[in-house]
Design a protein around this motif. Structure first.
Motif, PDB file in Angstrom:
ATOM      1  N   MET A   1       0.842  -1.196   0.000  1.00  0.00           N
ATOM      2  CA  MET A   1       0.000   0.000   0.000  1.00  0.00           C
ATOM      3  C   MET A   1       0.883   1.254   0.000  1.00  0.00           C
ATOM      4  O   MET A   1       1.788   1.355   0.803  1.00  0.00           O
ATOM      5  CB  MET A   1      -0.896  -0.013   1.236  1.00  0.00           C
ATOM      6  N   GLN A   2       0.620   2.188  -0.893  1.00  0.00           N
ATOM      7  CA  GLN A   2       1.432   3.406  -0.986  1.00  0.00           C
ATOM      8  C   GLN A   2       0.798   4.511  -0.142  1.00  0.00           C
ATOM      9  O   GLN A   2      -0.409   4.713  -0.181  1.00  0.00           O
ATOM     10  CB  GLN A   2       1.497   3.830  -2.463  1.00  0.00           C
ATOM     11  N   GLN A   3       1.660   5.236   0.604  1.00  0.00           N
ATOM     12  CA  GLN A   3       1.155   6.344   1.412  1.00  0.00           C
ATOM     13  C   GLN A   3       1.010   7.583   0.511  1.00  0.00           C
ATOM     14  O   GLN A   3       1.940   7.917  -0.214  1.00  0.00           O
ATOM     15  CB  GLN A   3       2.154   6.623   2.522  1.00  0.00           C
ATOM     16  N   THR A   4      -0.155   8.255   0.571  1.00  0.00           N
ATOM     17  CA  THR A   4      -0.342   9.461  -0.248  1.00  0.00           C
ATOM     18  C   THR A   4      -0.485  10.664   0.672  1.00  0.00           C
ATOM     19  O   THR A   4      -1.283  10.649   1.601  1.00  0.00           O
ATOM     20  CB  THR A   4      -1.626   9.334  -1.097  1.00  0.00           C
ATOM     21  N   ILE A   5       0.296  11.710   0.387  1.00  0.00           N
ATOM     22  CA  ILE A   5       0.171  12.946   1.166  1.00  0.00           C
ATOM     23  C   ILE A   5      -0.928  13.781   0.517  1.00  0.00           C
ATOM     24  O   ILE A   5      -0.912  13.996  -0.700  1.00  0.00           O
ATOM     25  CB  ILE A   5       1.499  13.744   1.140  1.00  0.00           C
ATOM     26  N   THR A   6      -1.875  14.233   1.314  1.00  0.00           N
ATOM     27  CA  THR A   6      -2.967  15.055   0.780  1.00  0.00           C
ATOM     28  C   THR A   6      -2.928  16.432   1.451  1.00  0.00           C
ATOM     29  O   THR A   6      -2.078  16.694   2.305  1.00  0.00           O
ATOM     30  CB  THR A   6      -4.330  14.397   1.096  1.00  0.00           C
ATOM     31  N   GLY A   7      -3.882  17.269   1.104  1.00  0.00           N
ATOM     32  CA  GLY A   7      -3.983  18.584   1.739  1.00  0.00           C
ATOM     33  C   GLY A   7      -4.366  18.487   3.208  1.00  0.00           C
ATOM     34  O   GLY A   7      -4.196  19.436   3.975  1.00  0.00           O
ATOM     35  N   THR A   9      -3.356  15.873   5.245  1.00  0.00           N
ATOM     36  CA  THR A   9      -2.467  14.945   5.972  1.00  0.00           C
ATOM     37  C   THR A   9      -2.017  15.541   7.302  1.00  0.00           C
ATOM     38  O   THR A   9      -1.567  16.685   7.351  1.00  0.00           O
ATOM     39  CB  THR A   9      -1.231  14.609   5.113  1.00  0.00           C
ATOM     40  N   LYS A  10      -2.153  14.748   8.347  1.00  0.00           N
ATOM     41  CA  LYS A  10      -1.738  15.198   9.676  1.00  0.00           C
ATOM     42  C   LYS A  10      -0.287  14.786   9.916  1.00  0.00           C
ATOM     43  O   LYS A  10       0.168  13.752   9.427  1.00  0.00           O
ATOM     44  CB  LYS A  10      -2.636  14.582  10.740  1.00  0.00           C
ATOM     45  N   LEU A  11       0.403  15.620  10.718  1.00  0.00           N
ATOM     46  CA  LEU A  11       1.849  15.436  10.895  1.00  0.00           C
ATOM     47  C   LEU A  11       2.227  14.900  12.256  1.00  0.00           C
ATOM     48  O   LEU A  11       1.770  15.390  13.297  1.00  0.00           O
ATOM     49  CB  LEU A  11       2.571  16.777  10.700  1.00  0.00           C
ATOM     50  N   LEU A  12       3.122  13.874  12.212  1.00  0.00           N
ATOM     51  CA  LEU A  12       3.806  13.366  13.400  1.00  0.00           C
ATOM     52  C   LEU A  12       5.297  13.379  13.066  1.00  0.00           C
ATOM     53  O   LEU A  12       5.669  13.486  11.907  1.00  0.00           O
ATOM     54  CB  LEU A  12       3.370  11.929  13.698  1.00  0.00           C
ATOM     55  N   GLY A  13       6.165  13.224  14.062  1.00  0.00           N
ATOM     56  CA  GLY A  13       7.594  13.202  13.740  1.00  0.00           C
ATOM     57  C   GLY A  13       8.468  12.875  14.924  1.00  0.00           C
ATOM     58  O   GLY A  13       7.975  12.543  16.007  1.00  0.00           O
ATOM     59  N   HIS A  34      -0.706   0.977   7.023  1.00  0.00           N
ATOM     60  CA  HIS A  34      -1.505  -0.229   7.262  1.00  0.00           C
ATOM     61  C   HIS A  34      -2.915   0.133   7.753  1.00  0.00           C
ATOM     62  O   HIS A  34      -3.904  -0.487   7.362  1.00  0.00           O
ATOM     63  CB  HIS A  34      -0.795  -1.118   8.281  1.00  0.00           C
ATOM     64  N   LEU A  35      -2.977   1.159   8.603  1.00  0.00           N
ATOM     65  CA  LEU A  35      -4.274   1.566   9.159  1.00  0.00           C
ATOM     66  C   LEU A  35      -5.075   2.414   8.168  1.00  0.00           C
ATOM     67  O   LEU A  35      -6.242   2.730   8.421  1.00  0.00           O
ATOM     68  CB  LEU A  35      -4.055   2.363  10.459  1.00  0.00           C
ATOM     69  N   GLY A  36      -4.426   2.825   7.063  1.00  0.00           N
ATOM     70  CA  GLY A  36      -5.111   3.649   6.048  1.00  0.00           C
ATOM     71  C   GLY A  36      -5.419   5.047   6.557  1.00  0.00           C
ATOM     72  O   GLY A  36      -6.419   5.657   6.146  1.00  0.00           O
ATOM     73  N   LEU A  37      -4.576   5.571   7.455  1.00  0.00           N
ATOM     74  CA  LEU A  37      -4.829   6.892   8.037  1.00  0.00           C
ATOM     75  C   LEU A  37      -4.059   7.972   7.278  1.00  0.00           C
ATOM     76  O   LEU A  37      -2.942   7.722   6.807  1.00  0.00           O
ATOM     77  CB  LEU A  37      -4.411   6.895   9.516  1.00  0.00           C
ATOM     78  N   ASP A  38      -4.651   9.150   7.198  1.00  0.00           N
ATOM     79  CA  ASP A  38      -4.029  10.258   6.468  1.00  0.00           C
ATOM     80  C   ASP A  38      -3.067  11.019   7.407  1.00  0.00           C
ATOM     81  O   ASP A  38      -3.321  12.178   7.779  1.00  0.00           O
ATOM     82  CB  ASP A  38      -5.125  11.181   5.909  1.00  0.00           C
ATOM     83  N   TYR A  39      -2.021  10.313   7.814  1.00  0.00           N
ATOM     84  CA  TYR A  39      -0.977  10.861   8.674  1.00  0.00           C
ATOM     85  C   TYR A  39       0.373  10.550   8.025  1.00  0.00           C
ATOM     86  O   TYR A  39       0.513   9.543   7.323  1.00  0.00           O
ATOM     87  CB  TYR A  39      -0.946  10.158  10.042  1.00  0.00           C
TER      88      TYR A  39
END
Ligand code: NAP
Length: 288
Positions: A1-7, A9-13, A34-39
């Protein structure tokens, strides 16, 4: 599954200096995908002199939370609005989350350290002795973990008596009720035969010094039967220390599971979830 950054997308670091070596981005992004979350979880290199400015910036850009690694784990304490009791007890923060626009610091290294001991080797620790090699930052989380297990005694082994005394004193008024003694390395021959749990928190044996161990094979041979040898180092895996332990029939635990479990505990806080895909996080590190 590819991660996509959207407008959205929430940030962690993770903040550190340096931070390039950190395995946390791989591990957390594997779980988030894996969870399909926009982070997305990103490395955030922050020099010590910029720590306060960086945290103000994190507020401005609405970061959801971040991990803290060397050299900021202690320095960040006065810059946060609240410190959870476990982080106060350890004296270090490795996870920061946001609540009502305030930054809250906690320490998930203790939970990470305890996880493999509690799941695989659950036992009564009240008569057990822990010997901890090293008295740096990670040793503090290990002491808190051993105190939570209820170990009868904790022996700390270090190379500088003044640092050791300061380390001991810092636990004097701890709510964890730590029964702690400090020793220099020359006391090792008398401590090893008592060690039900022997923990290496020094970097001795870490890549590229893979042929080094904090103990000789002969010293290791004096561990009591069914002792657990726990190395916080995760590269190489196993370390020479753990190979020596395995050779004499001791139970080896490597630092990878601690890394995975402290990360899983942090992710649960940020996402406010009861469960996160620990297997996916572990697997992402094995693939590295
Ligand atoms: P630290 O604060 O620098 O402490 C290192 C300790 O090791 C200090 O007490 C230092 O002694 C001692 N030491 C270093 N080199 C030594 C040598 N040649 N002989 C004897 N003692 C020596 O580092 P840390 O943050 O505690 O990290 C320590 C290790 O734990 C690292 O390998 C790190 O990767 C690992 N770690 C793993 C995890 C995990 O999740 N698995 C988490 C945290 C840390 P002095 O005080 O005398 O300098």
């Amino acid at each position: 599954m590819q991660q996509t950054i959207t407008g959205k997308t929430k940030l962690l670091g993770v903040i550190g200096h340096p931070v390039e070596h950190s395995l946390s981005p791989v591990m957390h992004n594997a779980a988030l995908t894996h969870l399909g979350l926009d982070y997305v979880y990103i490395p955030l290199p922050v020099e010590p002199r910029n720590l306060q400015t960086a945290i103000q910036g994190f507020t401005a850009i609405d970061l959801v939370g971040f991990n803290v690694t060397i050299p900021h784990k202690q320095a960040i304490l006065p810059l946060l609005s609240e410190i959870e009791p476990i982080a106060q007890a350890v004296g270090a923060v490795n996870t920061v989350s946001r609540k009502n626009n305030l930054w809250i610091g906690t320490n998930t290294d203790v939970e990470g350290f305890l996880a493999p001991l509690q799941t695989t080797y659950n036992q009564d620790w009240s008569q057990k002795i822990a010997v901890i090699l090293g008295n740096g930052g990670a040793a503090r989380a290990v002491v808190a973990g051993c105190a939570q297990l209820g170990c009868a005694k904790i022996y700390i082994v270090g190379r500088n008596m003044q640092n050791l005394e300061e380390f001991r004193k810092s636990w004097d008024n701890s709510p964890l009720g730590v029964n702690l003694y400090v020793h220099t390395w020359d006391s090792l021959p008398k401590l090893i035969p008592q060690a039900n749990l022997l923990v290496n928190t020094t970097p001795i044996g870490m890549h590229p010094n893979v042929e080094e161990s904090p103990l000789s094979a002969e010293e290791m041979a004096h561990l009591p039967p069914r002792a657990i040898a726990y190395d916080l180092i995760y590269t190489p895996n196993p370390t020479k220390f753990l190979q020596q332990a395995q050779n004499i029939g001791a139970i080896p635990i490597d630092g990878l599971e601690m890394l995975v479990q402290q990360g899983a505990a942090a992710l649960k806080i940020w996402l406010q979830r009861q469960t996160v895909p620990v297997d996916v996080m572990r697997q992402s590190l094995h693939l590295k």
